[in-house]
Design a protein around this motif. Sequence first.
Motif: not given
Length: 554
Positions: A118-122, A128-129, A139-141
């Motif tokens: 659910v939370l990894d890069f893919a 969604f972000i 470009e984001y943390w």
Amino acid sequence: MAELSHTKLAKKPKWNWLKMAAVLIAAILALPILVILVNVLIGDGDVWQHLYETVLAEYISNSLLLMVGVGIGVLAIGVPCAWLTSMCEFRGRHFLSWALLLPMAMPAYIIAYTYTGVLDFAGPVQTFIRDLTGWRYGEYWFFEIRSLGGAMTMLTLVLYPYVYLMSRAAFLEQSANTLEVSRTLGYSGRAAFFKLALPLARPAIVTGLTLALMETLADYGTVQYFSVNTFTTGILRTFYGFGDVAAASQLAGILLLFVAMLILLERYSRHRIRYHASGLKKASHRRISLARRHAVWAWVFCALPILVGFLIPVMVLAYWAIFKAEMPGSNFVELAWNSFYLAAMASLIVVGLALVLGYAIRLNNSRSVKFSVGVAGMGYALPGTIIAIGTIVPLAWLDHRVIDFVKHYSDERVGLLFSGTLFALLFAYTVRFMAVSLGAVQNGLGKIKPSMDMAGRSLGMSPYKVLTRIHIPLLKGSVLTAILIVFVDTLKELPATLVLRPFNFNTLAVRAFELASDERLIDAAPASLMIVLVGLVPVVLLSRSISSRSRHAK
């Protein structure tokens, strides 16, 4: 008089077979620990020197940091939730009091796979972000789930119920008079909690914390998947990578020191502490009524661990299993069958031996029997990796002696009879889960009056018939509970199964781990969901028991 006669009967020579059986069972179950200790002493130092110079400091620091992080997390969730559900009155309290146990059904390695997907890069959250903002990688943390902090979070979410259970029981047992006296001294509700209720519950809280930290040290699937080097990953890496049993045993010996420190900490927390409640009224009769705003915050605080630690992972697993994963075929049926019959065999063996040990200490409460029962219950404090290494070494030695013996007297060739079969797995499960079963059986036997034994003996029954015809029917609830708990724990066990399983033999837990390690998280969902759903059964039974006791306390 009856109890005196019962004691005399327990010392008759015809019952010595039971005492001998208890001592023999304990000696066999202590074998893995003895093997580890012997290998620590006789191993050569080449591989150990290499480990000392390269990764040992990392193993120690990561294990300590993991324990500190999980310890803070489970205390921060478990103790306040226990206080709110046991000492305060607000809407939804009854539901939350048992629902807070639901994350116990979620193995740590499964919740780790779920949140990684659910939370990894893919995953959907970061995708969604990026779609919403147009940002690109770098470009984001965003919180790195595959990290030491991620492992702390995952373990905290599934282990806080240990602290919650112990703390809630302690709070419910506290006298209402204690809180009333605190009010007369001018204490606010917060001051009463920190200066009276919390110190009184400290031994129970430390016991729950110790159990949670033992499970943290025993975890393999989560830390391995998140690439966090701890003793459990190091032991298996040394055993498989270097093929050095002695070096793996030396690492296991250090891990044993950590476990021993936790046990001593728990014992010290109860050292010379005696708390007596003044009166029979319990605090649950006089709960603190929360104002509407405070009640809302209490409900949110207690509901959040349930949502994050159980509901979200289950919904994600169910969605993957139903809509995205490959349809389970005959291979899945085979995995389920392997898992279920292995767990069933282990639970029957463990509970059967627990009945022998429990009955032995009931009939002959001598030091040797007490010591034997204590030794038999040590395995639950040991990680599965230690038990696996300590099991495979003596069984492999025994296999080679059998092979040499057969070669000497015949031309027949025999394979591995012990170390390469389910025997090794069942033995490791017995060592690991004997304490759980033994506790349930002893608790049930303690509720049967000694006069029942005397009645059976006066009718000419042997001790064996007293056990089978009187005690076991009366112990039906305790025995079924023990069987169920061992069944589910066996189904979830990962490190020992990974090391000891025969070739071409897989279980649901191992298959889920293999698929997740290959980054096939969605395909691991059916096996993971099955483990979670089966793990719900004892949690639901425990929840019903707590709810029943709570209703009687009103």
